[in-house]
Motif scaffolding. Structure first.
Motif, PDB file in Angstrom:
ATOM      1  N   ARG A  13      32.712  51.964  17.501  1.00  0.00           N
ATOM      2  CA  ARG A  13      32.371  51.979  16.077  1.00  0.00           C
ATOM      3  C   ARG A  13      31.772  50.615  15.746  1.00  0.00           C
ATOM      4  N   SER A  14      32.225  49.910  14.735  1.00  0.00           N
ATOM      5  CA  SER A  14      31.633  48.598  14.422  1.00  0.00           C
ATOM      6  C   SER A  14      32.032  47.546  15.443  1.00  0.00           C
ATOM      7  N   THR A  15      33.096  47.800  16.191  1.00  0.00           N
ATOM      8  CA  THR A  15      33.510  46.913  17.269  1.00  0.00           C
ATOM      9  C   THR A  15      33.532  47.718  18.554  1.00  0.00           C
ATOM     10  N   TYR A  16      32.927  47.169  19.597  1.00  0.00           N
ATOM     11  CA  TYR A  16      32.955  47.819  20.901  1.00  0.00           C
ATOM     12  C   TYR A  16      34.132  47.237  21.669  1.00  0.00           C
ATOM     13  N   PHE A  17      34.981  48.110  22.226  1.00  0.00           N
ATOM     14  CA  PHE A  17      36.083  47.677  23.074  1.00  0.00           C
ATOM     15  C   PHE A  17      35.842  48.224  24.465  1.00  0.00           C
ATOM     16  N   PHE A  18      35.940  47.353  25.463  1.00  0.00           N
ATOM     17  CA  PHE A  18      35.707  47.706  26.856  1.00  0.00           C
ATOM     18  C   PHE A  18      36.902  47.326  27.708  1.00  0.00           C
ATOM     19  N   LEU A  19      37.147  48.131  28.729  1.00  0.00           N
ATOM     20  CA  LEU A  19      38.010  47.732  29.822  1.00  0.00           C
ATOM     21  C   LEU A  19      37.062  47.299  30.920  1.00  0.00           C
ATOM     22  N   ARG A  20      37.272  46.116  31.429  1.00  0.00           N
ATOM     23  CA  ARG A  20      36.393  45.557  32.454  1.00  0.00           C
ATOM     24  C   ARG A  20      37.212  45.266  33.703  1.00  0.00           C
ATOM     25  N   ILE A  21      36.704  45.740  34.849  1.00  0.00           N
ATOM     26  CA  ILE A  21      37.330  45.473  36.140  1.00  0.00           C
ATOM     27  C   ILE A  21      36.358  44.622  36.953  1.00  0.00           C
ATOM     28  N   PRO A  22      36.636  43.323  37.040  1.00  0.00           N
ATOM     29  CA  PRO A  22      35.734  42.447  37.797  1.00  0.00           C
ATOM     30  C   PRO A  22      35.953  42.580  39.311  1.00  0.00           C
ATOM     31  N   PHE A  23      34.895  42.343  40.046  1.00  0.00           N
ATOM     32  CA  PHE A  23      34.985  42.349  41.505  1.00  0.00           C
ATOM     33  C   PHE A  23      34.040  41.303  42.069  1.00  0.00           C
ATOM     34  N   GLU A  24      34.360  40.852  43.290  1.00  0.00           N
ATOM     35  CA  GLU A  24      33.507  39.883  43.979  1.00  0.00           C
ATOM     36  C   GLU A  24      33.179  40.410  45.367  1.00  0.00           C
ATOM     37  N   ALA A  25      31.968  40.134  45.807  1.00  0.00           N
ATOM     38  CA  ALA A  25      31.558  40.539  47.149  1.00  0.00           C
ATOM     39  C   ALA A  25      32.246  39.635  48.166  1.00  0.00           C
ATOM     40  N   ILE A  26      32.843  40.249  49.190  1.00  0.00           N
ATOM     41  CA  ILE A  26      33.481  39.445  50.242  1.00  0.00           C
ATOM     42  C   ILE A  26      32.838  39.686  51.605  1.00  0.00           C
ATOM     43  N   ALA A  27      32.048  40.749  51.713  1.00  0.00           N
ATOM     44  CA  ALA A  27      31.295  41.020  52.945  1.00  0.00           C
ATOM     45  C   ALA A  27      29.986  41.676  52.532  1.00  0.00           C
ATOM     46  N   GLY A  28      28.911  40.909  52.582  1.00  0.00           N
ATOM     47  CA  GLY A  28      27.610  41.391  52.142  1.00  0.00           C
ATOM     48  C   GLY A  28      27.329  40.924  50.725  1.00  0.00           C
ATOM     49  N   SER A  29      26.223  41.372  50.176  1.00  0.00           N
ATOM     50  CA  SER A  29      25.889  41.052  48.788  1.00  0.00           C
ATOM     51  C   SER A  29      25.719  42.359  48.031  1.00  0.00           C
ATOM     52  N   LEU A  30      25.850  42.296  46.715  1.00  0.00           N
ATOM     53  CA  LEU A  30      25.870  43.515  45.912  1.00  0.00           C
ATOM     54  C   LEU A  30      24.568  44.302  45.971  1.00  0.00           C
ATOM     55  N   ASP A  31      23.484  43.655  46.353  1.00  0.00           N
ATOM     56  CA  ASP A  31      22.219  44.382  46.461  1.00  0.00           C
ATOM     57  C   ASP A  31      21.982  44.936  47.865  1.00  0.00           C
ATOM     58  N   SER A  32      23.031  44.921  48.716  1.00  0.00           N
ATOM     59  CA  SER A  32      22.915  45.427  50.087  1.00  0.00           C
ATOM     60  C   SER A  32      23.842  46.621  50.289  1.00  0.00           C
ATOM     61  N   PRO A  33      23.399  47.611  51.055  1.00  0.00           N
ATOM     62  CA  PRO A  33      24.274  48.753  51.346  1.00  0.00           C
ATOM     63  C   PRO A  33      25.503  48.306  52.139  1.00  0.00           C
ATOM     64  N   GLY A  34      26.624  48.951  51.910  1.00  0.00           N
ATOM     65  CA  GLY A  34      27.827  48.691  52.692  1.00  0.00           C
ATOM     66  C   GLY A  34      28.642  47.478  52.271  1.00  0.00           C
ATOM     67  N   VAL A  35      28.333  46.879  51.142  1.00  0.00           N
ATOM     68  CA  VAL A  35      29.050  45.684  50.699  1.00  0.00           C
ATOM     69  C   VAL A  35      30.520  46.010  50.424  1.00  0.00           C
ATOM     70  N   THR A  36      31.386  45.091  50.817  1.00  0.00           N
ATOM     71  CA  THR A  36      32.814  45.185  50.535  1.00  0.00           C
ATOM     72  C   THR A  36      33.138  44.228  49.401  1.00  0.00           C
ATOM     73  N   ARG A  50      36.225  42.697  46.491  1.00  0.00           N
ATOM     74  CA  ARG A  50      37.636  42.466  46.161  1.00  0.00           C
ATOM     75  C   ARG A  50      37.773  42.554  44.647  1.00  0.00           C
ATOM     76  N   ILE A  51      38.729  43.346  44.188  1.00  0.00           N
ATOM     77  CA  ILE A  51      38.973  43.492  42.754  1.00  0.00           C
ATOM     78  C   ILE A  51      39.739  42.281  42.229  1.00  0.00           C
ATOM     79  N   GLN A  52      39.320  41.813  41.076  1.00  0.00           N
ATOM     80  CA  GLN A  52      40.003  40.720  40.392  1.00  0.00           C
ATOM     81  C   GLN A  52      40.780  41.286  39.203  1.00  0.00           C
ATOM     82  N   GLN A  53      41.408  40.440  38.405  1.00  0.00           N
ATOM     83  CA  GLN A  53      42.262  40.910  37.321  1.00  0.00           C
ATOM     84  C   GLN A  53      41.454  41.604  36.227  1.00  0.00           C
TER      85      GLN A  53
END
Length: 140
Positions: free
Chosen positions: A47-70, A72-75
């Motif tokens: 509505r006038s305020t957007y509320f999101f649940l966000r699940i951050p992650f970081e690449a630990i094997a590969g990069s996000l623009d590459s197939p097969g990247v692994t 790790r989920i953060q808080q």
């Protein structure tokens, strides 16, 4: 921003497999990803305020623009953005400005999160945990 406790924190997954599980329940990869980190987002209200649940992650094997990247989920955390109601003042310069800057600037980019949305976010995290923390989907 409200951090949420989760059993997902520090778990690793193939990003593609994670997408296959999270997209059907409404998550999208946020548009502000980088080669080494990103976010799964789900809009809880818009509505006038957007509320999101966000699940951050970081690449630990590969990069996000590459197939097969692994990754790790953060808080996970809840995020709220309050927008002005009415006309989009950022697009007052016409169609050209609208093409370049298509989103309205939030009046409060880190608005307070009401308890109702904290409870919704916690329930949503439980759903994500149930979907990802199964022997079929767990990587570690």
């Amino acid at each position: 921003m409200v951090p949420l406790q989760s059993n997902l924190e520090n778990k690793t997954y193939n990003l593609y497999k994670m997408e296959e599980v999270l997209k059907p329940i409404g998550f999208v990869i946020g548009s502000n990803w980088e080669y080494d980190h990103g976010y799964f987002d789900i809009k809880l209200d818009d509505r006038s305020t957007y509320f999101f649940l966000r699940i951050p992650f970081e690449a630990i094997a590969g990069s996000l623009d590459s197939p097969g990247v692994t990754v790790r989920i953060q808080q996970p955390f809840l995020l709220g953005h309050q927008y002005e109601e009415g006309n989009d003042q950022d697009s007052r310069n016409g169609a050209i400005q609208g093409l370049v800057n298509q989103f309205q600037t939030p009046t409060d980019p880190d608005t307070e999160i009401p308890k109702t949305y904290i409870d919704i976010g916690k329930e949503c995290i439980k759903e994500v945990e149930a979907a990802l923390l199964t022997p079929r989907n767990e990587s570690n």
